[in-house]
Design an enzyme around this catalytic site. Sequence first.
Site, short mmCIF file in Angstrom:
data_model
loop_
_atom_site.label_atom_id
_atom_site.label_comp_id
_atom_site.label_asym_id
_atom_site.label_seq_id
_atom_site.Cartn_x
_atom_site.Cartn_y
_atom_site.Cartn_z
N TYR A 177 -32.08 -11.22 12.09
CA TYR A 177 -32.41 -12.57 11.71
C TYR A 177 -33.44 -12.93 12.69
O TYR A 177 -33.31 -12.85 13.88
CB TYR A 177 -31.48 -13.52 11.57
N TYR A 209 -43.30 -13.18 7.41
CA TYR A 209 -43.17 -12.83 5.83
C TYR A 209 -42.73 -14.01 5.11
O TYR A 209 -43.59 -14.45 4.43
CB TYR A 209 -42.14 -11.86 5.71
#
Length: 392
Positions: free
Chosen positions: A291, A339
Amino acid sequence: MASISRAAAIVGAAESDELGYLENRKSDLQLSTEAAYNALEDAGLRKSDVDAIFAGGNTLGLAEHMGIHPRFTDSTQVGGSSFVIHAGHALAAIAAGYCEVALIVHGNNGHSRRFFGGGAGEGGGPSSPGGQFETPYGFIGAPINYAMACARYMHEFGEERCREAMSEVAVATRKWAALNPRALIHDPKAEIPLTMSFDDYHASRWICWPFHLLDCCLVTDAGGAYIVTTPERARDLKKPPIWILGAGEGHDHGMISQMPSLTSLIARETGPAAFKMAGVTHDDFDLAMIYDSFTYTVMLTLESLGFCGRGEAADFLRGQRTAPGGDFPMNTSGGGLSYTHPGAYGIFLILEAARQLWGEAGARQVPDCRLVMCHGTGGSLSSGGTAILARD
């Protein structure tokens, strides 16, 4: 206690129809539903096959909207790590016989809504602990909270070494995103350069010292979903099963002011638990999905998981070793930094891991990818979930 490793498998994974900066202002529910139907199609399953829903929010509304009547429901919400944690929960529920086909889903219109309340553990309102004891002192959002933790790291281990590690993460992740056609950086509306140099990183504007703009994740609209089922059903579907080998979870605070150590994550506990269940070591992995809410999150996770020692992230990351062509592939989708990141990102770690294990990642495919570690972080560096995934 009997091991439940490999007692369930991921058989489908997909995003919403659209993601990024959406002009049509799709709701959280719509993004979630799109992703759910796409994941079911990817698995070769029907809505009527689903008997469990895992979602970190309105599970009642989602089930009602889709016409699903589950016999098992999990609405665990501990921030962005929730959807990695759900992989372990689905594994346990299937192993126990509570369900056979689990839908794990998350959708969020983070960009369209343009507002977030308090984070996990904070409650969000003025009467919450965070509202009373942090907000009056200027702690009003993730960049500020994470920046304080990063500043402590710089104090302990040196600003130059910390900045070196952060820049390596930002530049390497952008290189992977350039290979992902669904990454936000390809959208002309985003006005985000496709390429990023180290000079670009250092020249980007300040958000909250010590964070530049390029230290911070995107804020997008997106949905994601994946399907977990029994080994028996998995072997009869159109894709090879992706086995959940191990899982670990935990949290040690809610508010950033109560974090036991600003330079150590609960990953120090979740990682060893997942590795032990899976029977793997640090050297076994072909890919790491971590993450990246901020560049600091990644470097601290690597240290807390034990891939390198405390204060050693700069040495570990040096030379773009996590970028395409490096010997430690990481965040191959482009991550939350380049992204997509709709407010809670953890589910997209699992989606990219699945695509890599199925060999469906296109230009960013890691050769012969067989074993992937996913780790999500949630809240104000509060929660953690580690999942180990593998193909035969």
